[in-house]
Design a protein around this motif. Structure first.
Motif, PDB file in Angstrom:
ATOM      1  N   TYR A  97       0.842  -3.496   2.825  1.00 42.55           N
ATOM      2  CA  TYR A  97       1.295  -4.594   3.425  1.00 42.55           C
ATOM      3  C   TYR A  97       1.098  -5.912   2.763  1.00 42.55           C
ATOM      4  O   TYR A  97       0.475  -5.973   1.855  1.00 42.55           O
ATOM      5  CB  TYR A  97       0.232  -4.832   4.768  1.00 42.55           C
ATOM      6  CG  TYR A  97       0.757  -6.016   5.750  1.00 42.55           C
ATOM      7  CD1 TYR A  97       1.890  -5.803   6.489  1.00 42.55           C
ATOM      8  CD2 TYR A  97       0.035  -7.131   5.836  1.00 42.55           C
ATOM      9  CE1 TYR A  97       2.203  -6.614   7.345  1.00 42.55           C
ATOM     10  CE2 TYR A  97       0.584  -8.208   6.708  1.00 42.55           C
ATOM     11  CZ  TYR A  97       1.588  -7.797   7.550  1.00 42.55           C
ATOM     12  OH  TYR A  97       2.020  -8.807   8.215  1.00 42.55           O
ATOM     13  N   GLN A  98       2.231  -6.760   3.095  1.00 39.59           N
ATOM     14  CA  GLN A  98       2.261  -7.818   2.300  1.00 39.59           C
ATOM     15  C   GLN A  98       2.740  -9.050   3.084  1.00 39.59           C
ATOM     16  O   GLN A  98       3.507  -8.989   3.960  1.00 39.59           O
ATOM     17  CB  GLN A  98       3.215  -7.854   1.166  1.00 39.59           C
ATOM     18  CG  GLN A  98       4.620  -6.979   1.466  1.00 39.59           C
ATOM     19  CD  GLN A  98       5.270  -6.483   0.247  1.00 39.59           C
ATOM     20  OE1 GLN A  98       4.930  -6.578  -0.912  1.00 39.59           O
ATOM     21  NE2 GLN A  98       6.333  -5.603   0.382  1.00 39.59           N
ATOM     22  N   ALA A 157       4.179  -1.150   8.656  1.00 36.57           N
ATOM     23  CA  ALA A 157       3.706  -2.500   9.418  1.00 36.57           C
ATOM     24  C   ALA A 157       4.458  -3.126  10.379  1.00 36.57           C
ATOM     25  O   ALA A 157       3.841  -3.954  11.457  1.00 36.57           O
ATOM     26  CB  ALA A 157       3.809  -3.571   8.019  1.00 36.57           C
ATOM     27  N   PRO A 176       1.915  -0.856  -2.599  1.00 40.23           N
ATOM     28  CA  PRO A 176       1.710  -1.651  -1.391  1.00 40.23           C
ATOM     29  C   PRO A 176       1.829  -1.193   0.018  1.00 40.23           C
ATOM     30  O   PRO A 176       2.386  -0.337   0.351  1.00 40.23           O
ATOM     31  CB  PRO A 176       2.828  -2.822  -1.589  1.00 40.23           C
ATOM     32  CG  PRO A 176       4.090  -1.983  -2.289  1.00 40.23           C
ATOM     33  CD  PRO A 176       3.339  -0.973  -3.046  1.00 40.23           C
ATOM     34  N   ASP A 228      10.348  -6.096   3.521  1.00 41.30           N
ATOM     35  CA  ASP A 228       9.323  -5.856   3.206  1.00 41.30           C
ATOM     36  C   ASP A 228       8.084  -6.623   3.580  1.00 41.30           C
ATOM     37  O   ASP A 228       6.817  -6.393   3.299  1.00 41.30           O
ATOM     38  CB  ASP A 228       9.319  -5.991   1.364  1.00 41.30           C
ATOM     39  CG  ASP A 228      10.099  -7.169   1.133  1.00 41.30           C
ATOM     40  OD1 ASP A 228      10.645  -7.824   1.964  1.00 41.30           O
ATOM     41  OD2 ASP A 228      10.377  -7.199  -0.145  1.00 41.30           O
ATOM     42  N   THR A 229       8.591  -7.631   4.365  1.00 38.97           N
ATOM     43  CA  THR A 229       7.199  -8.538   5.065  1.00 38.97           C
ATOM     44  C   THR A 229       7.722  -8.384   6.756  1.00 38.97           C
ATOM     45  O   THR A 229       8.710  -7.826   6.852  1.00 38.97           O
ATOM     46  CB  THR A 229       7.446  -9.622   4.782  1.00 38.97           C
ATOM     47  OG1 THR A 229       8.438 -10.365   4.972  1.00 38.97           O
ATOM     48  CG2 THR A 229       6.965  -9.858   3.229  1.00 38.97           C
ATOM     49  N   VAL A 230       6.621  -8.604   7.370  1.00 36.78           N
ATOM     50  CA  VAL A 230       7.140  -8.711   8.766  1.00 36.78           C
ATOM     51  C   VAL A 230       6.860 -10.026   9.337  1.00 36.78           C
ATOM     52  O   VAL A 230       6.045 -10.929   9.178  1.00 36.78           O
ATOM     53  CB  VAL A 230       5.749  -7.837   9.372  1.00 36.78           C
ATOM     54  CG1 VAL A 230       6.056  -7.544  10.852  1.00 36.78           C
ATOM     55  CG2 VAL A 230       5.731  -6.458   8.842  1.00 36.78           C
ATOM     56  N   SER A 231       7.719 -10.397  10.159  1.00 38.65           N
ATOM     57  CA  SER A 231       7.629 -11.623  10.988  1.00 38.65           C
ATOM     58  C   SER A 231       7.642 -11.382  12.475  1.00 38.65           C
ATOM     59  O   SER A 231       8.387 -10.622  13.075  1.00 38.65           O
ATOM     60  CB  SER A 231       8.942 -12.327  10.792  1.00 38.65           C
ATOM     61  OG  SER A 231       9.068 -12.808   9.502  1.00 38.65           O
ATOM     62  N   VAL A 268       7.997   0.662   2.237  1.00 36.08           N
ATOM     63  CA  VAL A 268       6.918  -0.226   1.972  1.00 36.08           C
ATOM     64  C   VAL A 268       5.742   0.025   2.643  1.00 36.08           C
ATOM     65  O   VAL A 268       5.749   0.094   3.906  1.00 36.08           O
ATOM     66  CB  VAL A 268       7.138  -1.547   2.108  1.00 36.08           C
ATOM     67  CG1 VAL A 268       5.853  -2.548   1.876  1.00 36.08           C
ATOM     68  CG2 VAL A 268       8.326  -2.218   1.202  1.00 36.08           C
ATOM     69  N   VAL A 284       1.603 -12.720   9.336  1.00 33.90           N
ATOM     70  CA  VAL A 284       2.785 -12.354   9.148  1.00 33.90           C
ATOM     71  C   VAL A 284       3.695 -13.077   7.920  1.00 33.90           C
ATOM     72  O   VAL A 284       3.041 -13.882   7.233  1.00 33.90           O
ATOM     73  CB  VAL A 284       3.603 -12.727  10.456  1.00 33.90           C
ATOM     74  CG1 VAL A 284       3.025 -11.617  11.476  1.00 33.90           C
ATOM     75  CG2 VAL A 284       3.355 -13.952  10.866  1.00 33.90           C
ATOM     76  N   ALA A 285       4.706 -12.490   7.975  1.00 36.21           N
ATOM     77  CA  ALA A 285       5.623 -12.998   6.509  1.00 36.21           C
ATOM     78  C   ALA A 285       5.809 -14.621   6.421  1.00 36.21           C
ATOM     79  O   ALA A 285       5.296 -15.090   5.332  1.00 36.21           O
ATOM     80  CB  ALA A 285       7.058 -12.467   6.574  1.00 36.21           C
ATOM     81  N   ASP A 286       5.857 -15.214   7.511  1.00 35.49           N
ATOM     82  CA  ASP A 286       6.270 -16.792   7.451  1.00 35.49           C
ATOM     83  C   ASP A 286       4.976 -17.595   7.564  1.00 35.49           C
ATOM     84  O   ASP A 286       4.964 -18.686   8.394  1.00 35.49           O
ATOM     85  CB  ASP A 286       7.433 -17.234   8.397  1.00 35.49           C
ATOM     86  CG  ASP A 286       7.614 -15.967   9.321  1.00 35.49           C
ATOM     87  OD1 ASP A 286       6.515 -15.468   9.857  1.00 35.49           O
ATOM     88  OD2 ASP A 286       8.866 -15.911   9.914  1.00 35.49           O
ATOM     89  N   ILE A 288      -3.577  -4.255   9.482  1.00 31.27           N
ATOM     90  CA  ILE A 288      -2.302  -4.736   9.148  1.00 31.27           C
ATOM     91  C   ILE A 288      -1.980  -5.720  10.223  1.00 31.27           C
ATOM     92  O   ILE A 288      -1.590  -6.948   9.845  1.00 31.27           O
ATOM     93  CB  ILE A 288      -1.317  -3.747   9.003  1.00 31.27           C
ATOM     94  CG1 ILE A 288      -1.230  -3.088   7.714  1.00 31.27           C
ATOM     95  CG2 ILE A 288       0.186  -4.216   9.088  1.00 31.27           C
ATOM     96  CD1 ILE A 288      -0.328  -2.082   7.540  1.00 31.27           C
TER      97      ILE A 288
END
Lengths: 438, 532
Positions: free
Chosen positions: B226-227, A142, B224, A108-111, A173, B202-204, B197
């Protein structure tokens, strides 16, 4: 133009060839029926075939700029993610110091696990791949956006710029419709970025994945079993690493009396007598083609008719120049039906039949989606019969095989097998319309 | 007594402490609210930073779109070629200064895409409102028509326009050419969204001094898009702070979620720590103070009770010699001849004084016993009249010397259950007061009544009496009337207290009856008849 008794293809080189005539895309414009019955309005097919040349020497391939975007959502857990990582590792081992690669993973998030870097920086890349762990939702839009952003960092016209997306799930998402992903694909291809979508297992949205690939002129493939992942990844990398031409723009200018009806399989703009279509990439020794249905006016035996002028521009990856090819095609008329059959171009006809049958197969998919199972079945059986008959006439194994596919399709429309069948049908439809190599 | 002290001291400690704790909580709460708003400001600041980044991206997009719209000609093929190479433009259009659509022209030779564009944008052309003319200008042009006054307002040179179709918000960016032509682009929304986006972290993403949180970009329906951020908020939680995106994305907003304890962590823990420490210190000092007072006062009480014990012991020790003195004085009286009047009067004084001393000691001992809560009566069968006679006999010499005549009225001669000592002590105390304070009196009247188990004895003198205001106070311990009369007269101030206490124990009362002159004490005792 020169008057032509038969089909004539002229090739004009507007750019100076640096590596000789070998480093040139082969343009082949032909009609399914170069000879038609006189005094009758009729339709035939015009095929614009483009075949990539062979790059000289292994090292002289076009450098690639690839973002590998891997779905790490919960459903990828286990063998899928293991195989995906292995596939990525194997694929990367084929790249060299001229290539750029990045690795993006999303739930649900992007790395961004490996920001765009030279492929020779192997250790960091492999470490990044090792960090992929599955769990979470699917922010597909995303993920692709971030992958594209990594590609953009080294976006040059002399590289093969591609995002390779591997997903087994629905986008849940962010934008989640085929339309939205298709729009993203259309805009990316204008930048010169293609998205290849590899759908793994039975859970992904094949419409969304295939539309994203189609609009961005990448590849789409359905991988039912994760053990095939490494193989498909290798095929895809084979394609990427054999790109010889990019930004191919085909313009067909039909003669005044000739009416362009429609382009089969591919996206094209038809405005009046003009047909414009683009193909993002041509691979070495592979043919991609555009199949245009044309309506030919009544003609007389005495006078051949110019049908269309074709112009193709493309970026030549070997010479780093923008090249232009032109060609023209004309039709002759006869009183004898026999001569029409005798003169027909079996290769073009085979391709045209393939496209027509694919369109019918797509329509059958749509009917099945609407719940009209019987109608879909009827159409598929009819299609199989049509293919069978054409296969006999044209002595084509390809058509025969596709007839078998359609028959199989017709027998797998029930709820239990439809999910998987639909994915494989989309896969074949995609393969046929885009002339995918694998 | 001791319990009351503990209670009062506890109150002294607890009351201010409670008030201060309440105050402390209020302060802490206020501090927390302030810290939270400070914290939220920081979060809002972060969102603003992100938003300004997006605003910059929009500027870049605008510049790119302006470039796309720089068409050298309005030839359809030229425009199509432009669309093919412009990633931000899905379709281009040209509006003539007259307001008519030049490209894509309705009914003209169009591609499928252009026809689809006309369908999507139909509402824009059909509404009759020209989005490229700002509202105020449209309004003023109407006004101008009414007032006939000429006002020149510069129209915008470019702008955004949004409308809804199909899957959601669609965007147009347009430019006004000097020729009056409007050249516009239907923006490829997915491309802009993708760019936004791509620009977001990014996530981390870890380059933040704040505790872990989650920032979510949501669309107009709060879905949502993007998160990022390591925190996973529970479903349905409201964002800690939120902010809308800059134009043309105003329908979208950024939601910032932080864990509930994240705020506490960020809040100056020192503030709460200070308050708690302060309160604890105060509580400790209050407790110390209370303990000190408690110990002081219990030492005083201890001291006092030691003194009482001492007096008690002394009184006991005095009792025996006194009895001896009295016995020998009475023996001596019998030996002395009737004629030796002088000697006899000496002995009378001796007897009277010993009796007085004896009464005093009895009072002190009774008082002490009562204080300890051990006062008890020992009733036995007796006759009230004979007790009265004994008492009067003992006072006889003194009363006679003062010229006070004793008048006895009524009778109480039935044998009843009675504590003789108690009645003697009560009457002795009353008459001794007459002896002390009513020196000018001439008569002491004792009226006796007895019926239905009750004996009433009324003792009245014609002395100075008791002031009305002090009628009750004289029964309180250690209270002595202070006036010219009583000055210089010795007394302990416990006689009447003891007497009333004894009367009450005997099931009766002792009270001062209001009279015109003199003092009248009315004693009521419960005296059940002995033979009944």
């Amino acid at each position: 133009m020169k008057t032509a008794a038969t089909m004539i293809a002229t090739t004009l080189l507007t750019a100076l060839p640096l590596v000789g005539s070998a480093a040139q895309v082969k343009l082949d414009v032909s009609l399914a029926n170069p000879v038609l019955i006189a005094g009758k309005k009729q339709t035939t097919y015009l095929k614009v075939g483009l075949t990539g040349f062979e790059m000289e020497g292994k090292s002289k391939r076009t450098p690639a700029n690839i973002a590998i975007v891997i779905d790490r959502s919960g459903s990828m857990q286990g063998d899928k993610i293991k195989q995906a990582k292995e596939a990525a590792r194997v694929a990367i081992s084929r790249l060299n110091g001229n290539d750029i690669v990045s690795v993006v993973a999303y739930d649900d998030t992007v790395s961004v696990l490996v920001p765009a870097t030279k492929a020779s920086d192997r250790e960091a890349i492999l470490a990044g791949i090792d960090r992929i762990e599955a769990g979470g939702s699917t922010a597909l839009f995303a993920g692709v956006s971030k992958g594209a952003e990594e590609v953009r960092k080294f976006l040059t016209r002399d590289r093969v710029n591609r995002v390779i997306l591997l997903s087994d799930g629905l986008a849940n998402v962010g934008p989640d419709t085929p339309g939205a992903l298709g729009e993203l694909g259309s805009s990316l291809v204008k930048e010169g970025i293609s998205v290849t979508t590899l759908g793994l297992g039975l859970g992904f949205n094949e419409d969304l994945m295939s539309l994203l690939a189609q609009r961005s002129d990448g590849n789409h493939a359905f991988i039912e079993h994760s053990k095939d992942l490494v193989k498909i990844f290798n095929y895809e990398f084979g394609d990427v690493l054999s790109v010889v031409a990019q930004e191919v723009l085909v313009t067909i200018n039909c003669a005044e009396a000739v009416r362009p009806v429609k382009v089969l399989g591919r996206q094209a703009d038809i405005a009046g007598q003009n047909v414009v279509a683009s193909i993002n990439q041509l691979y070495s020794n592979q043919e991609k083609y555009l199949m245009l249905e044309v309506e030919i006016p009544e003609g007389s035996v005495k006078k051949p008719l110019d049908v269309a002028n074709v112009k193709v521009t493309y970026a030549n990856m070997s010479t780093k120049t923008t090249d232009t090819l032109t060609s023209a095609v004309a039709v002759r008329f006869t009183e004898s039906e026999e001569q029409v059959v005798q003169k027909r171009d079996k290769v073009v006809l085979e391709a045209a039949v393939m496209q027509v049958a694919t369109e019918r197969n797509i329509m059958a998919t749509q009917l099945r989606d609407e719940g009209k199972v019987e109608e879909a079945q009827k159409l598929l059986i009819f299609n199989a019969g049509y293919l069978q008959q054409q296969a006999g006439e044209l002595e084509s194994e390809q058509l025969d095989s596709y007839a078998g596919d359609n028959r199989d399709d017709s027998m797998n429309l029930d709820a239990s097998s439809w999910k998987a069948r639909r994915k494989s049908m989309r896969d074949v439809q995609y393969k046929n319309t885009t002339q995918r190599s694998y | 007594m001791k319990r009351r002290l503990v209670f009062i001291l506890g109150l002294i400690v607890l009351l201010p402490l409670t008030v201060l704790v309440g105050f402390g909580i209020a302060v802490a709460r206020q501090e927390k609210a302030r810290a939270q708003s400070r914290y939220e400001q920081v979060l809002v600041g972060r969102l603003s930073d992100i938003n300004s980044g997006i605003a910059k991206l929009v500027e870049v997009h605008q510049r790119e779109l302006l470039q796309i719209l720089e068409l050298p000609t309005f030839e359809p093929d030229r425009i199509r070629a432009q669309v093919r190479t412009s990633r931000l433009a899905r379709q281009l259009f040209v509006i003539a200064p007259t307001g008519d659509l030049l490209h894509p022209q309705k009914g003209g030779v169009l591609t499928a895409e252009e026809r689809a564009f006309l369908e999507r944008t139909e509402s824009l052309w059909e509404s009759g409102e020209s989005f490229w003319i700002p509202e105020e200008i449209a309004a003023t042009s109407k006004k101008r028509a009414i007032k006939g006054r000429k006002r020149v307002i510069r129209a915008n040179d470019s702008g955004w326009h949004t409308w809804f179709w199909g899957e959601g918000l669609r965007l147009i960016f347009w430019v006004r050419r000097p020729t009056g032509h409007i050249v516009g682009a239907e923006v490829e929304r997915a491309a802009m969204m993708s760019d936004v986006i791509a620009q977001l972290p990014v996530a981390d993403y870890t380059r933040t001094p704040l505790p872990k949180g989650r920032i979510v970009l949501v669309d107009a329906q709060s879905r949502p898009l993007y998160q990022w951020g390591a925190f996973q908020p529970a479903k349905g939680t409201l964002p800690t702070v939120a902010q809308n995106l800059p134009a043309p994305f105003t329908a979208w907003s950024l939601h910032y979620f932080v864990p509930a304890n994240g705020i506490g962590a960020a809040l100056g823990r020192s503030a709460i720590f200070n308050i708690v420490t302060g309160l604890s210190a105060l509580a400790l000092s209050l407790i110390a103070l209370a303990t000190y007072f408690y110990r002081e006062s219990s030492r005083d009480m201890h001291e006092a009770s030691r003194r009482v014990t001492f007096v008690n012991q002394v009184s006991h020790e005095l009792k025996t010699p006194l009895t001896n003195i009295r016995m020998y004085a009475e023996l001596l009286e019998q030996r002395i001849s009737e004629e030796d009047k002088r000697c006899r009067s000496y002995i009378d004084v001796l007897v009277a004084e010993t009796q007085r001393l004896s009464r005093l000691i009895t009072n002190v001992l009774t008082f002490a016993t009562q204080r300890r809560g051990n006062l008890k009566l020992h009733p036995k069968t007796a006759c009230v009249d004979s007790v009265i006679a004994n008492v009067i006999a003992s006072f006889d010499p003194a009363l006679r010397a003062m010229g006070i005549e004793v008048v006895l009225e009524g009778k109480a001669d039935r044998p009843v259950a009675l504590d003789v000592d108690a009645l003697e002590q009560i009457l002795g105390n009353i008459i001794s007061n007459v002896e002390k304070y009513a020196t000018q009196a001439t008569t002491l009247r004792l009226h006796r009544e007895q019926h239905a188990g009750t004996t009433v004895v009324t003792v009245s003198d014609d002395g100075p009496g008791v002031p009305a205001a002090q009628r009750d106070t004289i029964f309180r311990p250690f209270v002595r009337l202070s006036n010219k009369l009583t000055d210089g007269v010795s007394g302990t101030g416990i006689g009447l207290t003891i007497s009333r206490r004894l009367a009450m124990l005997h099931g009766g009362t002792l009270s001062l009856v209001p009279t015109a002159s003199g003092a009248t004490f009315k004693l009521t005792l419960k005296t059940p008849e002995a033979n009944a």
